[in-house]
Scaffold this motif. Structure first.
Motif, PDB file in Angstrom:
ATOM      1  N   THR A  41      52.982  32.167  -3.572  1.00  0.00           N
ATOM      2  CA  THR A  41      51.851  31.370  -4.068  1.00  0.00           C
ATOM      3  C   THR A  41      51.274  30.549  -2.922  1.00  0.00           C
ATOM      4  OG1 THR A  41      53.253  29.474  -4.551  1.00  0.00           O
ATOM      5  CG2 THR A  41      52.945  31.077  -6.340  1.00  0.00           C
ATOM      6  N   GLU A  42      50.013  30.151  -3.079  1.00  0.00           N
ATOM      7  CA  GLU A  42      49.337  29.322  -2.078  1.00  0.00           C
ATOM      8  C   GLU A  42      50.066  27.975  -1.931  1.00  0.00           C
ATOM      9  OE1 GLU A  42      47.231  30.439  -0.133  1.00  0.00           O
ATOM     10  OE2 GLU A  42      46.505  28.626   0.842  1.00  0.00           O
ATOM     11  N   GLU A  43      50.543  27.441  -3.061  1.00  0.00           N
ATOM     12  CA  GLU A  43      51.219  26.129  -3.029  1.00  0.00           C
ATOM     13  C   GLU A  43      52.517  26.208  -2.217  1.00  0.00           C
ATOM     14  OE1 GLU A  43      50.205  27.668  -5.766  1.00  0.00           O
ATOM     15  OE2 GLU A  43      48.893  26.303  -6.881  1.00  0.00           O
ATOM     16  N   GLN A  44      53.289  27.272  -2.437  1.00  0.00           N
ATOM     17  CA  GLN A  44      54.553  27.392  -1.698  1.00  0.00           C
ATOM     18  C   GLN A  44      54.277  27.665  -0.221  1.00  0.00           C
ATOM     19  OE1 GLN A  44      57.368  30.403  -3.056  1.00  0.00           O
ATOM     20  NE2 GLN A  44      59.075  29.271  -2.173  1.00  0.00           N
ATOM     21  N   ARG A  45      53.251  28.478   0.035  1.00  0.00           N
ATOM     22  CA  ARG A  45      52.876  28.812   1.414  1.00  0.00           C
ATOM     23  C   ARG A  45      52.553  27.527   2.202  1.00  0.00           C
ATOM     24  NH1 ARG A  45      49.161  30.518   4.904  1.00  0.00           N
ATOM     25  NH2 ARG A  45      47.541  29.379   3.817  1.00  0.00           N
ATOM     26  N   LYS A  46      51.704  26.693   1.613  1.00  0.00           N
ATOM     27  CA  LYS A  46      51.306  25.447   2.284  1.00  0.00           C
ATOM     28  C   LYS A  46      52.497  24.517   2.481  1.00  0.00           C
ATOM     29  CE  LYS A  46      46.443  24.905   1.011  1.00  0.00           C
ATOM     30  NZ  LYS A  46      45.611  24.432  -0.107  1.00  0.00           N
ATOM     31  N   SER A  47      53.335  24.450   1.438  1.00  0.00           N
ATOM     32  CA  SER A  47      54.502  23.581   1.494  1.00  0.00           C
ATOM     33  C   SER A  47      55.449  24.007   2.611  1.00  0.00           C
ATOM     34  CB  SER A  47      55.224  23.619   0.139  1.00  0.00           C
ATOM     35  OG  SER A  47      56.417  22.887   0.192  1.00  0.00           O
ATOM     36  N   ILE A  48      55.659  25.323   2.747  1.00  0.00           N
ATOM     37  CA  ILE A  48      56.571  25.839   3.775  1.00  0.00           C
ATOM     38  C   ILE A  48      56.032  25.516   5.172  1.00  0.00           C
ATOM     39  CG2 ILE A  48      57.447  27.982   4.811  1.00  0.00           C
ATOM     40  CD1 ILE A  48      57.703  29.113   1.932  1.00  0.00           C
ATOM     41  N   LEU A  49      54.735  25.748   5.387  1.00  0.00           N
ATOM     42  CA  LEU A  49      54.147  25.460   6.711  1.00  0.00           C
ATOM     43  C   LEU A  49      54.309  23.981   7.046  1.00  0.00           C
ATOM     44  CD1 LEU A  49      50.817  27.526   6.688  1.00  0.00           C
ATOM     45  CD2 LEU A  49      52.956  28.052   7.882  1.00  0.00           C
ATOM     46  N   HIS A  50      54.024  23.137   6.052  1.00  0.00           N
ATOM     47  CA  HIS A  50      54.117  21.688   6.258  1.00  0.00           C
ATOM     48  C   HIS A  50      55.566  21.280   6.558  1.00  0.00           C
ATOM     49  CE1 HIS A  50      53.026  17.511   5.875  1.00  0.00           C
ATOM     50  NE2 HIS A  50      53.952  17.322   4.953  1.00  0.00           N
ATOM     51  N   LEU A  51      56.484  21.841   5.804  1.00  0.00           N
ATOM     52  CA  LEU A  51      57.909  21.533   5.969  1.00  0.00           C
ATOM     53  C   LEU A  51      58.397  21.858   7.383  1.00  0.00           C
ATOM     54  CD1 LEU A  51      60.685  20.992   4.306  1.00  0.00           C
ATOM     55  CD2 LEU A  51      60.838  23.457   4.281  1.00  0.00           C
ATOM     56  N   TYR A  52      58.102  23.071   7.858  1.00  0.00           N
ATOM     57  CA  TYR A  52      58.556  23.470   9.198  1.00  0.00           C
ATOM     58  C   TYR A  52      57.875  22.633  10.276  1.00  0.00           C
ATOM     59  CZ  TYR A  52      61.421  27.332   7.544  1.00  0.00           C
ATOM     60  OH  TYR A  52      62.411  28.055   6.938  1.00  0.00           O
ATOM     61  N   ALA A  53      56.585  22.320  10.061  1.00  0.00           N
ATOM     62  CA  ALA A  53      55.865  21.500  11.052  1.00  0.00           C
ATOM     63  C   ALA A  53      56.481  20.098  11.128  1.00  0.00           C
ATOM     64  CB  ALA A  53      54.381  21.426  10.691  1.00  0.00           C
ATOM     65  N   CYS A  54      56.809  19.524   9.961  1.00  0.00           N
ATOM     66  CA  CYS A  54      57.419  18.185   9.931  1.00  0.00           C
ATOM     67  C   CYS A  54      58.782  18.195  10.628  1.00  0.00           C
ATOM     68  CB  CYS A  54      57.594  17.699   8.495  1.00  0.00           C
ATOM     69  SG  CYS A  54      56.059  17.282   7.672  1.00  0.00           S
ATOM     70  N   LEU A  55      59.566  19.232  10.383  1.00  0.00           N
ATOM     71  CA  LEU A  55      60.900  19.325  10.998  1.00  0.00           C
ATOM     72  C   LEU A  55      60.768  19.521  12.514  1.00  0.00           C
ATOM     73  CD1 LEU A  55      62.651  21.540   8.293  1.00  0.00           C
ATOM     74  CD2 LEU A  55      63.186  19.137   8.801  1.00  0.00           C
ATOM     75  N   ALA A  56      59.804  20.358  12.934  1.00  0.00           N
ATOM     76  CA  ALA A  56      59.581  20.581  14.369  1.00  0.00           C
ATOM     77  C   ALA A  56      59.159  19.277  15.040  1.00  0.00           C
ATOM     78  CB  ALA A  56      58.526  21.658  14.576  1.00  0.00           C
ATOM     79  N   GLU A  57      58.342  18.501  14.341  1.00  0.00           N
ATOM     80  CA  GLU A  57      57.883  17.217  14.873  1.00  0.00           C
ATOM     81  C   GLU A  57      59.047  16.228  14.996  1.00  0.00           C
ATOM     82  OE1 GLU A  57      55.783  14.673  12.096  1.00  0.00           O
ATOM     83  OE2 GLU A  57      54.341  14.131  13.639  1.00  0.00           O
ATOM     84  N   LYS A  58      59.804  16.104  13.915  1.00  0.00           N
ATOM     85  CA  LYS A  58      60.902  15.126  13.871  1.00  0.00           C
ATOM     86  C   LYS A  58      61.970  15.417  14.938  1.00  0.00           C
ATOM     87  CE  LYS A  58      64.236  12.521  11.683  1.00  0.00           C
ATOM     88  NZ  LYS A  58      64.205  11.069  11.496  1.00  0.00           N
ATOM     89  N   PHE A  59      62.345  16.712  15.073  1.00  0.00           N
ATOM     90  CA  PHE A  59      63.452  17.050  15.976  1.00  0.00           C
ATOM     91  C   PHE A  59      62.985  17.621  17.313  1.00  0.00           C
ATOM     92  CE2 PHE A  59      65.185  17.301  11.621  1.00  0.00           C
ATOM     93  CZ  PHE A  59      66.113  16.278  11.731  1.00  0.00           C
ATOM     94  N   ASN A  60      61.653  17.591  17.524  1.00  0.00           N
ATOM     95  CA  ASN A  60      61.094  18.053  18.794  1.00  0.00           C
ATOM     96  C   ASN A  60      61.521  19.502  19.086  1.00  0.00           C
ATOM     97  OD1 ASN A  60      59.417  17.551  20.847  1.00  0.00           O
ATOM     98  ND2 ASN A  60      60.829  16.292  22.047  1.00  0.00           N
ATOM     99  N   ILE A  61      61.336  20.345  18.103  1.00  0.00           N
ATOM    100  CA  ILE A  61      61.754  21.750  18.211  1.00  0.00           C
ATOM    101  C   ILE A  61      60.544  22.610  18.589  1.00  0.00           C
ATOM    102  CG2 ILE A  61      62.630  23.734  16.882  1.00  0.00           C
ATOM    103  CD1 ILE A  61      64.167  21.680  15.181  1.00  0.00           C
ATOM    104  N   PRO A  62      60.662  23.428  19.645  1.00  0.00           N
ATOM    105  CA  PRO A  62      59.545  24.315  19.997  1.00  0.00           C
ATOM    106  C   PRO A  62      59.218  25.271  18.846  1.00  0.00           C
ATOM    107  CG  PRO A  62      61.208  24.286  21.734  1.00  0.00           C
ATOM    108  CD  PRO A  62      61.798  23.580  20.550  1.00  0.00           C
ATOM    109  N   VAL A  63      57.927  25.464  18.595  1.00  0.00           N
ATOM    110  CA  VAL A  63      57.521  26.368  17.512  1.00  0.00           C
ATOM    111  C   VAL A  63      57.417  27.779  18.087  1.00  0.00           C
ATOM    112  CG1 VAL A  63      55.738  26.857  15.787  1.00  0.00           C
ATOM    113  CG2 VAL A  63      56.340  24.496  16.324  1.00  0.00           C
TER     114      VAL A  63
END
Ligand SMILES: [Zn+2]
Length: 307
Positions: free
Chosen positions: A126-148
């Protein structure tokens, strides 16, 4: 946010703020990508149009399976995403606990299970899950300084059963198809990840960094990483744009000219000539090109305008 039993539920919009308050003492350098296969959109009650299964029933069901059947000490994953974008945190496997997600790749990792069966012929995300997943990984990458990239954001399918990282998903050698042969509508290969999933996380991360940061985030933000596309032009850029416009207008003007003296006899004749309906053949003698005036002169010298 809602807490019950072993899980904390939140909306995607609450995740970044919640994450910023978490004190994580283990070193995080990898984010795993999984689908649950079961539960999936059918067991959640989406396809039948039936009442949606309770989030906590679904989560505790997974936890029971992990503890009783797999023999694990707690829920395998740290985080779960749902079909409507809802995010669940496993309180018995909080971010300070190494997950049971991918053999050989659990140390320093956060395990994220995305509810659904994303193999070919399975659930369409679903579009809702898709957006949520992208946001989740981006937030985690930001918090832990993880290369995307695909060294740090990894699909379960890129590992063998014995925990060896392969170059790519390899049917027969991969431990699973997870997160699904049609994950992200594109597949579970490294190529597919680099084509859509990874750049979309990077775009979400850029969007987050472009947002007004909270005071404790300011020191982390590097000017070069801010996306400036949407900002108005600087005075220097505006000056350059004005100069460019003036040059283009000059070029357009240079192509048109007033009637040159050599063409005057021919143009005088042409302006007096009428077509068969009695309308002038040309009504604007000035502002035409050098080629036009030259051709009119040639026709005149051939005697073709003396009618
Ligand atoms: Zn998996």
């Amino acid at each position: 946010m809602k807490q019950k039993g072993n899980f904390l539920l939140m909306k995607p919009s609450e995740f970044r703020g919640w994450l910023s308050k978490q004190k994580v003492i283990r070193n995080i350098s990898r984010l795993q990508v999984h689908h649950t296969a079961s539960p999936n959109y059918s067991t959640r009650g989406i396809r039948e149009g039936a009442a949606r299964q309770d989030y906590f029933v679904c989560l505790e069901g997974m936890r029971n399976y992990h503890i009783q059947t797999q023999g694990w000490s707690a829920t395998g994953q740290n985080i779960t995403t749902f079909e409507d974008g809802t995010i669940a945190i496993s309180l018995d496997r909080d971010l300070n606990h190494t997950p049971a997600g991918i053999k050989g790749a659990n140390t320093g990792a956060i395990c994220i299970e995305n509810i659904g069966s994303f193999d070919r012929g399975g659930d369409l995300i679903t579009e809702e899950q898709r957006k949520s997943i992208l946001h989740l990984y981006a937030c985690l990458a930001e918090k832990f300084n993880i290369p995307v990239d695909t060294d740090h954001i990894v699909y379960h399918a890129w590992y063998t059963r014995s925990g060896e990282r392969m170059a790519d998903y390899t049917p027969g050698r991969s431990s699973k198809t997870c997160p699904g042969t049609n994950f992200w509508g594109d597949g579970n290969t490294v190529l597919a990840a680099n084509r859509n999933f990874i750049p979309q996380i990077a775009a979400e991360l850029a969007r987050l960094k472009n947002k007004k940061p909270t005071p404790d985030q300011i020191s982390n933000i590097n000017d070069n990483s801010i996306n400036k596309e949407d900002e108005p032009m600087t005075p220097t850029e505006k000056k350059m744009m004005d100069e460019l416009k003036a040059q283009v207008n000059g070029l357009l003007k240079a192509q048109s000219m007033d009637v040159p003296s050599y063409a005057k006899p021919a143009i005088d004749k042409l302006t007096q000539m009428k077509d068969r309906n009695g309308h002038p053949i040309i009504d604007t003698p000035d502002g035409r090109s050098a080629d036009f005036y030259a051709l009119a002169t040639v026709l005149d010298r051939l005697g073709m305008l003396d009618r």
